[in-house]
Design a protein around this motif. Structure first.
Motif, mmCIF file in Angstrom:
data_model
loop_
_atom_site.group_PDB
_atom_site.id
_atom_site.type_symbol
_atom_site.label_atom_id
_atom_site.label_comp_id
_atom_site.label_asym_id
_atom_site.label_seq_id
_atom_site.Cartn_x
_atom_site.Cartn_y
_atom_site.Cartn_z
ATOM 1 N N GLU A 1 -2.003 66.078 41.235
ATOM 2 C CA GLU A 1 -1.334 64.839 41.658
ATOM 3 C C GLU A 1 -0.542 65.064 42.942
ATOM 4 N N LEU A 2 0.152 66.169 43.018
ATOM 5 C CA LEU A 2 0.889 66.559 44.203
ATOM 6 C C LEU A 2 1.106 68.066 44.165
ATOM 7 N N PHE A 3 1.471 68.638 45.309
ATOM 8 C CA PHE A 3 1.864 70.043 45.347
ATOM 9 C C PHE A 3 2.928 70.208 46.426
ATOM 10 N N CYS A 4 3.547 71.354 46.447
ATOM 11 C CA CYS A 4 4.690 71.574 47.332
ATOM 12 C C CYS A 4 4.242 71.642 48.793
ATOM 13 N N PRO B 1 -2.439 64.343 47.516
ATOM 14 C CA PRO B 1 -3.804 64.222 48.030
ATOM 15 C C PRO B 1 -4.236 62.784 48.327
ATOM 16 N N HIS B 2 -3.865 61.829 47.471
ATOM 17 C CA HIS B 2 -4.292 60.449 47.732
ATOM 18 C C HIS B 2 -3.655 59.927 49.012
ATOM 19 N N ASP B 3 -2.418 60.322 49.268
ATOM 20 C CA ASP B 3 -1.689 59.910 50.464
ATOM 21 C C ASP B 3 -2.376 60.466 51.705
ATOM 22 N N THR B 4 -2.724 61.739 51.657
ATOM 23 C CA THR B 4 -3.452 62.349 52.769
ATOM 24 C C THR B 4 -4.794 61.659 52.990
ATOM 25 N N ALA B 5 -5.513 61.365 51.908
ATOM 26 C CA ALA B 5 -6.834 60.741 52.035
ATOM 27 C C ALA B 5 -6.738 59.344 52.652
ATOM 28 N N LEU B 6 -5.755 58.564 52.236
ATOM 29 C CA LEU B 6 -5.581 57.230 52.818
ATOM 30 C C LEU B 6 -5.266 57.335 54.303
ATOM 31 N N CYS B 7 -4.437 58.299 54.672
ATOM 32 C CA CYS B 7 -4.110 58.483 56.080
ATOM 33 C C CYS B 7 -5.327 58.959 56.874
ATOM 34 N N VAL B 8 -6.133 59.835 56.280
ATOM 35 C CA VAL B 8 -7.365 60.266 56.948
ATOM 36 C C VAL B 8 -8.302 59.077 57.165
ATOM 37 N N ALA B 9 -8.440 58.226 56.137
ATOM 38 C CA ALA B 9 -9.263 57.021 56.293
ATOM 39 C C ALA B 9 -8.714 56.143 57.409
ATOM 40 N N GLY B 10 -7.389 56.061 57.508
ATOM 41 C CA GLY B 10 -6.787 55.298 58.594
ATOM 42 C C GLY B 10 -7.047 55.917 59.952
ATOM 43 N N LEU B 11 -6.959 57.230 60.037
ATOM 44 C CA LEU B 11 -7.250 57.916 61.298
ATOM 45 C C LEU B 11 -8.681 57.659 61.753
ATOM 46 N N ALA C 1 5.457 69.548 37.780
ATOM 47 C CA ALA C 1 5.040 68.508 36.833
ATOM 48 C C ALA C 1 4.018 67.627 37.521
ATOM 49 N N GLY C 2 3.190 66.974 36.741
ATOM 50 C CA GLY C 2 2.183 66.083 37.296
ATOM 51 C C GLY C 2 1.033 65.910 36.335
ATOM 52 N N CYS C 3 0.328 64.801 36.465
ATOM 53 C CA CYS C 3 -0.809 64.541 35.588
ATOM 54 C C CYS C 3 -1.984 65.445 35.952
ATOM 55 N N THR C 4 -2.755 65.818 34.938
ATOM 56 C CA THR C 4 -3.929 66.669 35.136
ATOM 57 C C THR C 4 -5.020 66.255 34.150
ATOM 58 N N PRO C 5 -6.073 65.589 34.586
ATOM 59 C CA PRO C 5 -6.295 65.088 35.941
ATOM 60 C C PRO C 5 -5.508 63.813 36.208
ATOM 61 N N GLN C 6 -5.348 63.514 37.481
ATOM 62 C CA GLN C 6 -4.665 62.299 37.906
ATOM 63 C C GLN C 6 -5.644 61.479 38.720
ATOM 64 N N ALA C 7 -5.630 60.171 38.529
ATOM 65 C CA ALA C 7 -6.731 59.332 39.000
ATOM 66 C C ALA C 7 -6.877 59.337 40.512
ATOM 67 N N TRP C 8 -5.832 58.989 41.238
ATOM 68 C CA TRP C 8 -6.052 58.850 42.678
ATOM 69 C C TRP C 8 -6.157 60.197 43.378
ATOM 70 N N ALA C 9 -5.625 61.264 42.782
ATOM 71 C CA ALA C 9 -5.906 62.597 43.312
ATOM 72 C C ALA C 9 -7.379 62.937 43.112
ATOM 73 N N SER C 10 -7.937 62.543 41.950
ATOM 74 C CA SER C 10 -9.361 62.767 41.697
ATOM 75 C C SER C 10 -10.226 61.946 42.642
ATOM 76 N N GLY C 11 -9.779 60.739 42.985
ATOM 77 C CA GLY C 11 -10.563 59.868 43.858
ATOM 78 C C GLY C 11 -10.460 60.211 45.327
ATOM 79 N N ALA C 12 -9.432 60.975 45.714
ATOM 80 C CA ALA C 12 -9.195 61.252 47.129
ATOM 81 C C ALA C 12 -10.400 61.864 47.850
ATOM 82 N N PRO C 13 -11.117 62.857 47.261
ATOM 83 C CA PRO C 13 -12.272 63.415 47.984
ATOM 84 C C PRO C 13 -13.365 62.384 48.268
ATOM 85 N N LEU C 14 -13.513 61.401 47.387
ATOM 86 C CA LEU C 14 -14.509 60.356 47.619
ATOM 87 C C LEU C 14 -14.141 59.510 48.831
#
Length: 714
Positions: free
Chosen positions: A611-614, A568-578, A629-642
């Protein structure tokens, strides 16, 4: 030292929810991972942890010598839960006569209130036993995949206290006390109880770590209601002081609510440990500590929620910035730390600090200027300028290992991370055929971060009257951008290379990394349209967010960690870039589609982005498949919607100049988005936006507020 850990090689339990395989409670650097009944069973990764050391490795409760039957787990807060069970009968039949409630909270220790309720009309005898051990294992000596080899420490009984000492260091330990009078032995506590009819018997137990022969000060008092504890008060104060976000779109509204809750839980108040503010930890439970890349990116994303996190993170990282060359920890002068560990030995990362990150250093400089624009205290910003200058010096002297102007990484110890960008495991950087790159490697997104860091420092230099530094940084940035677009662009492919390998050959895989270059602004407009078309293609867009690697690449695997999953954080950064390149055809349409897909994924995960999904195609598997596997909650996944909200609002404050700009372009499904008590410098604003319109209230009279349509390509 073992290899620094990441979510790929440590089993992460799910959050505290009824029916979960494990339950996690967190408060800063204290966390407890237990079974649904509340038990901590030896042999795995369950335990009560304090400052990266397991201080309870066994905490098993029985009634009349038998385990109880779990009925429910009730989350109270991120740091507290209730475990409800009933007694089991000797013959295996249901026993509804005795109800057990365990109310637990953590905070520099553990407090557990145990209530035994007799539901029968006659007095009931009950034998309550808790077996307790502490092995004081370092966090990364435990992976949860094989039985733990650490031996419990020696235990003694004195003055109604069970004291368990560290086997090798007598000054460390754990004390167990209770407000009743059980029989105390070296392996636990036992109560012989007669519970009157229709009555309840209660006891309260505390487990307090001992460091340097002194008990740690807990963040709770005996008998204190959970809502009155120091942890509860601090979290309540933070919620009162942070922005409240709401939306018409129920997916977005639920996700933003969860984001606010989770980021509050992941906050660590560094003043408790002698620091100056709060920062956000990387993820629960195994990464409740300061991380360079994770904490910097998350606090950037969280600026609309709590701008103080940015300054606290910067100050905490500046305090441990590299000062010397140490091949073991990969420390170098000016380098921003990757990971801080608080255990007494922290053998997993060579002491308490590990510096093997190539991107944290430029991200530090980027965030410093951004925090200043958002109204951070100017005196504090000026105090951090030497750290920013040292960081830029690191980029030149150590980050650019061969003097070609690009920033590369290569670990200096075999114990270090093989890759030092955000895709940091073996095989995560490869070419189109799926062949892994050999280090030193210059990953594409880091060149964009370096470019943005140079411009950020130039902006600060100009604002503070240092045109010599400003001119030098702008010149370096311009040179880097020109050479980047010459060396990384693949005209026959229509995208940027994911990296330059050790021979300076472009690695031609189509990955999500170049999307970060849109966010940093290093991409030339002449290349942007082709790149955007590829990012929005079915090969990259899973329907639930952006894949880390295109389906047509040799290393693609939708269940892999970095080669086809969705972060999610990766997608959000790319959306911000778009949205930064909204003037380029296809950018806004792609951004809206990726964001809507990500919110659909969030809804499928109950509002909490993992943190990630398939990365399976949406038309093949719906709902999205959780990564194992993955953190729950994970920080940058939590921050992505913001970050999504900010990107579509076009929220661009410049508080030192008294200027606020909004260029809204919200996805149609979002309806209206509201931000209440948005903190920008000294002001508290109310903001609402729908589509390409917005309203702002509460701005000071001397500010300039501009709300204008986003320049969008036809």
């Amino acid at each position: 030292m073992t290899q620094p850990q990441n979510a790929e090689n440590i089993a992460e339990p799910p959050p505290a929810v009824p029916g979960a395989a494990t339950v996690t409670l967190i408060d800063g650097t204290t966390f407890c991972v237990c079974a649904p009944a509340g038990d901590i069973v030896p042999g795995g990764n369950l335990g009560l942890y304090f400052r990266d050391t397991r201080v309870l490795s066994r905490w098993e409760l029985t009634l009349d010598g038998r385990p109880v039957q779990t009925l429910s787990v009730q989350p109270v807060e991120s740091y507290a839960a209730r475990f409800i069970a009933r007694r089991t009968s000797a013959d295996g039949s249901d026993d509804n006569s005795v109800l057990l409630v365990r109310e637990r909270l953590v905070g520099n220790g553990l407090r557990e209130t145990i209530s035994i309720q007799n539901l029968a009309p006659e007095t009931t005898p009950v034998v309550l036993t808790i077996r307790a051990d502490a092995d004081f294992a370092e966090l990364f000596g435990i992976d949860g995949k094989q039985p733990a080899t650490h031996e419990p420490g020696p235990a003694t009984v004195a003055d109604g206290t069970l004291l368990i000492r560290h086997r090798g260091e007598a000054s460390r330990g754990l004390s167990l006390t209770t407000d009743t009078e059980p029989e105390i032995t070296a392996d636990g506590l036992t109560w012989q109880i007669q519970v009157p009819p229709r009555s309840t018997w209660t006891t309260e137990i505390t487990a307090i770590p001992i460091v340097d022969d002194k008990p740690v000060e807990p963040r709770f008092q005996r008998g204190e209601p959970i809502s009155d504890t120091a942890t509860a008060r601090a979290l309540h104060s933070w919620r009162e002081n942070s922005t409240f976000l709401a939306a018409d779109d129920p997916r977005l509204a639920t996700t933003l609510s969860r984001t606010r809750t989770d980021l509050g839980a992941l906050r660590i108040d560094d003043r408790v440990h002698g620091g100056t503010g709060a920062f956000v930890a990387a993820g629960a439970p195994w990464f409740m500590t300061l991380f360079g890349r994770d904490s910097l990116l998350t606090s950037w994303m969280a600026l609309p929620l709590d701008p103080d996190l940015a300054l606290g993170t910067l100050q905490a990282l500046a305090a441990v910035q590299g000062r010397r060359v140490d091949a073991f920890t990969e420390e170098e002068p000016g380098r921003i730390m990757h990971e801080l560990r608080l255990g007494a030995h922290s053998t997993a990362i060579g002491g308490q600090r590990y510096y093997g990150s190539v991107d944290a250093t430029p991200l530090f400089v980027m965030l410093l200027a951004e925090a200043w624009r958002w109204g951070a205290d100017e005196t504090a910003i000026r105090a951090l300028l030497p750290a920013a200058d040292a960081a830029l010096q690191w980029l030149r002297d150590y980050g650019d290992r061969d003097g070609d102007g690009f920033v590369e990484y290569q670990r200096t110890s075999e114990r270090g991370l093989p890759h030092q960008g955000w895709k940091d495991i073996d095989g995560s950087i490869n070419n189109a055929r799926g062949e892994p790159g050999q280090t030193p490697i210059a990953v594409v997104e880091v060149q964009g971060y370096a470019y943005a860091a140079l411009l950020a420092r130039a902006e600060l230099a100009t604002a503070f009257g240092d045109e010599t530094t400003a001119s030098s940084c702008r010149e370096r940035a311009a040179t880097l951008r020109q050479r980047f677009n010459e060396q990384y662009w693949l005209p026959d492919r229509g995208w940027y290379a994911v990296a330059l390998d050790s021979r300076k050959q472009p690695m031609d895989a189509l990955a999500s990394n170049p999307g970060h270059c849109l966010w940093s602004g290093i991409v030339d407009d002449e290349h942007a349209e082709q790149l955007i078309a590829h990012l929005g293609s079915p090969e990259m867009d899973s329907g639930f967010g952006l894949r880390t690697l295109a389906t047509t690449m040799g290393a693609y695997n939708p269940v892999s960690y970095h080669n086809g999953s969705v972060w999610p954080h990766d997608t959000a950064l790319c959306v911000a870039g778009l949205m930064r390149y909204a003037h380029v055809p296809g950018a806004v349409e792609t951004a809206h589609r990726l964001a809507d897909g990500l919110l659909d994924a969030a809804a499928a995960f109950g509002g909490r982005l993992p943190e990630l999904f398939c990365g399976f195609p949406r038309e093949q598997l719906t709902p999205p498949v959780r990564y194992p596997a993955g953190c729950t909650p994970q920080a940058w996944a939590s921050g992505a919607p913001l970050l999504l909200v900010r990107a579509f609002l076009g929220l661009d404050p410049h508080i030192p100049e008294g200027r606020l700009t909004l260029t809204p372009c919200l996805p149609p499904r979002w309806g209206t988005v509201h931000l209440d008590s948005l903190r920008l410098g000294p002001a508290r604003l109310q903001l609402s936006a729908t589509g390409d319109t917005a309203e702002v209230h509460g701005t000071p009279a001397d500010w300039t507020v501009e709300i204008r349509p986003r320049q969008v390509a036809a």
